[in-house]
Structure formats: structure tokens, C-alpha cells
Design a protein around this motif. Structure first.
Motif, PDB file in Angstrom:
ATOM      1  N   ALA A  31      45.865  36.341  42.664  1.00  0.00           N
ATOM      2  CA  ALA A  31      45.679  35.579  44.343  1.00  0.00           C
ATOM      3  C   ALA A  31      45.185  37.648  44.828  1.00  0.00           C
ATOM      4  N   VAL A  32      45.478  38.217  44.235  1.00  0.00           N
ATOM      5  CA  VAL A  32      45.173  39.600  45.151  1.00  0.00           C
ATOM      6  C   VAL A  32      43.988  40.118  44.556  1.00  0.00           C
ATOM      7  N   GLU A  33      43.612  39.789  43.035  1.00  0.00           N
ATOM      8  CA  GLU A  33      42.508  39.939  42.143  1.00  0.00           C
ATOM      9  C   GLU A  33      41.662  38.953  43.167  1.00  0.00           C
ATOM     10  N   VAL A  34      41.553  37.645  43.332  1.00  0.00           N
ATOM     11  CA  VAL A  34      40.303  36.931  43.842  1.00  0.00           C
ATOM     12  C   VAL A  34      40.072  37.226  45.169  1.00  0.00           C
ATOM     13  N   MET A  35      40.720  37.955  46.110  1.00  0.00           N
ATOM     14  CA  MET A  35      40.686  38.872  47.251  1.00  0.00           C
ATOM     15  C   MET A  35      39.526  39.385  47.124  1.00  0.00           C
ATOM     16  N   ASP A  36      40.624  40.265  46.735  1.00  0.00           N
ATOM     17  CA  ASP A  36      39.589  41.658  45.875  1.00  0.00           C
ATOM     18  C   ASP A  36      38.375  41.803  45.396  1.00  0.00           C
ATOM     19  N   VAL A  37      37.548  41.001  44.911  1.00  0.00           N
ATOM     20  CA  VAL A  37      36.625  39.707  44.953  1.00  0.00           C
ATOM     21  C   VAL A  37      35.535  39.682  45.636  1.00  0.00           C
ATOM     22  N   GLN A  38      36.164  38.918  46.655  1.00  0.00           N
ATOM     23  CA  GLN A  38      36.028  37.900  47.755  1.00  0.00           C
ATOM     24  C   GLN A  38      35.305  38.928  48.496  1.00  0.00           C
ATOM     25  N   ARG A  39      36.431  39.616  48.554  1.00  0.00           N
ATOM     26  CA  ARG A  39      36.716  41.101  49.632  1.00  0.00           C
ATOM     27  C   ARG A  39      35.128  42.254  49.305  1.00  0.00           C
ATOM     28  N   ARG A  40      35.218  41.859  47.871  1.00  0.00           N
ATOM     29  CA  ARG A  40      33.843  43.109  47.923  1.00  0.00           C
ATOM     30  C   ARG A  40      32.992  42.099  47.271  1.00  0.00           C
ATOM     31  N   GLY A  41      32.466  40.818  47.234  1.00  0.00           N
ATOM     32  CA  GLY A  41      31.081  40.270  47.307  1.00  0.00           C
ATOM     33  C   GLY A  41      31.366  40.194  45.804  1.00  0.00           C
ATOM     34  N   ASP A  42      31.651  40.348  44.743  1.00  0.00           N
ATOM     35  CA  ASP A  42      31.152  39.995  43.276  1.00  0.00           C
ATOM     36  C   ASP A  42      30.939  38.686  42.616  1.00  0.00           C
ATOM     37  N   ALA A  43      30.180  38.768  42.158  1.00  0.00           N
ATOM     38  CA  ALA A  43      30.566  36.941  40.995  1.00  0.00           C
ATOM     39  C   ALA A  43      31.461  36.774  39.844  1.00  0.00           C
ATOM     40  N   LEU A  44      32.384  36.036  40.120  1.00  0.00           N
ATOM     41  CA  LEU A  44      33.487  35.951  39.487  1.00  0.00           C
ATOM     42  C   LEU A  44      34.462  34.355  39.590  1.00  0.00           C
ATOM     43  N   ALA A  45      34.963  34.099  39.075  1.00  0.00           N
ATOM     44  CA  ALA A  45      35.161  32.246  39.232  1.00  0.00           C
ATOM     45  C   ALA A  45      36.697  32.805  39.341  1.00  0.00           C
TER      46      ALA A  45
END
Length: 286
Positions: A31-45
């Protein structure tokens, strides 16, 4: 057969307990990693960090029994930890290597299963060093917890010690036959008569003394203990077992020339072919 080892609690419940703990941690990290990815705007499923975490947890659970076995085989005590610490450091390196190789293989298989390809952009040397710096803390946390649980179980179960003679006692003979064992249990001390020990089983650096349905671990080896006990009463029946002849009820032949000894409390103790003949001679002479 009765077999209780100090610090050994049942394997399956422990694995289920750690599986639950590690799974919760894996979900939280995902959950933390997904939130970090969304915050950075990276493309990660969202499923990718879940696979990363689950693969790591799976390998840890598969290798945990090895860590527990090592802790029982080479326990750390006040007089041994300095000598054995290098062994644990080397074991942490091997454990980390297994962890990294195992989780990488699982990740590649998982990605193939969904029609994708797992690519680790980090070089192997950097990856191994990075993972080891994390794994060494996890490894020694498991080692510390295993030794803590071992200490708690021994404290609850009780731990035997050879009862020392008072300082003003007459000079001791070269071989002293202890009449009692000192048992410490839950902060209390009491004496157990040597003759009340029904049988003994070697378990790593301990020998479990069976007394009236309870096992009391004594920190010694079977070879050392056998030299201290009265050979007319205690008979070695196996390299890991010794029995008190007063509590032996019957001998049941087994395959290959071995035998099973039936004890008064219903326990079945193995007797090797090598020791069986000597045991029958002693019983016949008695």
C-alpha cells in the motif's frame, strides 16, 4: 516417543503465525509503495509491488525452519556467543543469498504468468549488497526471537542443573555420582532425585531428563552425563537415549535387530542393535 527440546515449539503453528505477521507487513508495504508511485506519477501497476512483497515473504517462510534449526544446533550462551557469532554472520550471508535468488525466481515466474517480463535494473552486485543490508537485520531479529522463545520455554518448563556439593564437603572422588539435580522453574528451585529420572534424551546441546511426566533440559551432552550416572541403574540404549532400568517394563524386538523399550509412563524409547545385547546382559545379571 517423548521428545521435548528446549526452545522448540511446534513448527506448523509458528509458520502460520509468522505467515500472518509477514503477510500483514507485505500488504502494508504494498500500500505504501502504491501511494508513493501515485504521488510520483510513475507508471506502475498495483499488482507489481504486491508480487515483490509476496515473493520475499514466501522465501522467508520457506527458509525460516533452517534458521530455527541452526539456533537449536548452535545456541548462543554467555560462554559460547563469541565463538559462534562468526558462524551466524556467515549463515546470514548464505540466508540472504537464498532469499535474493529465491524471490527473484518467483518474481520472474509471476510476471511470466501474467504475460509480462520482470526486469531488475540494478546490477547483481548492488542488488546483493542492498538486500543483505536489509536481510542481516531480519536474520538476526529471527535469531534473537528464537533464543528469547527458547529461554521463555525453558523458564516455564524448568531447567535442570547438576547439584553442586557444599564447599565444606569432604574431598570428592574422581567420579562423583550426583544424588540430585537442581531444577529451576518459574523463579523457583527444587531438587529432583537422580533415581526419579525415568529416561533421558539428547537434544542438541541439552539432554532432556524425564521426571514424572515432565521434561527438564540439562545443558550437557549424553556422553558427559553417562559418565556421571550410576551404570548399574542408567543404561545407554541408543546414542541419543539412556533409560533408568527401574522404569523399564518390556523390550519389543524391531526390524533390523533394533528394539523398542516400553517405559512405565507409556513412552517408547528406541534401542539400537549395538546396545541391545549389552542391555540384555545387564538386565540378566540384575
Amino acid at each position: 516417543m517423548s521428545s521435548v527440546s528446549p526452545g522448540r515449539w511446534r513448527l506448523i503453528p509458528r509458520l502460520f503465525l509468522w505467515a500472518a505477521v509477514l503477510l500483514v507487513m507485505a500488504l502494508a508495504n504494498t500500500a505504501v509503495e502504491v501511494m508513493d508511485v501515485q504521488r510520483r506519477g510513475d507508471a506502475l501497476a498495483a499488482w507489481e509491488p504486491l508480487i515483490w512483497e509476496i515473493s520475499s515473504v514466501t522465501v522467508i517462510l520457506l527458509t525460516l525452519p533452517l534458521v530455527w534449526w541452526g539456533c537449536r544446533r548452535w545456541p548462543l550462551h554467555e560462554d559460547t556467543w563469541k565463538r559462534r557469532l562468526p558462524v551466524y554472520v556467515l549463515a546470514s550471508i548464505g540466508w540472504s543469498l537464498l532469499h535474493v535468488l529465491g524471490m527473484m525466481a518467483l518474481r520472474k515466474l509471476a510476471y511470466l504468468g501474467v504475460g509480462a517480463s520482470y526486469v531488475d535494473g540494478t546490477g547483481w552486485a548492488s542488488r546483493l549488497l542492498y538486500e543483505y543490508l536489509k536481510d542481516v537485520r531480519v536474520f538476526f531479529s529471527f535469531v534473537a526471537l528464537e533464543h528469547l522463545m527458547s529461554w521463555l520455554v525453558r523458564r516455564r518448563q524448568g531447567e535442570a542443573h547438576l547439584f553442586a556439593a557444599p564447599e565444606d564437603a569432604p574431598p570428592e572422588a574422581p567420579v562423583v555420582r550426583p544424588q540430585h539435580f537442581l531444577v529451576r522453574k518459574l523463579g523457583k528451585e527444587f531438587l529432583v532425585a537422580t533415581n526419579d529420572v525415568e529416561y533421558a534424551q539428547a537434544s542438541g546441546n541439552y539432554v532432556n531428563l524425564r521426571v514424572r511426566g515432565q521434561d527438564y533440559p540439562l545443558r550437557t551432552t549424553m556422553a558427559a552425563l553417562s559418565t556421571r550416572l550410576d551404570p548399574a541403574l542408567f543404561m545407554r540404549c541408543h546414542r541419543s537415549w539412556m533409560v533408568n532400568r527401574r522404569h523399564l517394563r518390556s523390550i519389543e524386538p524391531a526390524e533390523g535387530g533394533d528394539a523398542v523399550l516400553h517405559m512405565a509412563d507409556g513412552a517408547r524409547v528406541p534401542c539400537s542393535r549395538r546396545q541391545l545385547h549389552a542391555l540384555r546382559q545387564v538386565l540378566g545379571a540384575g
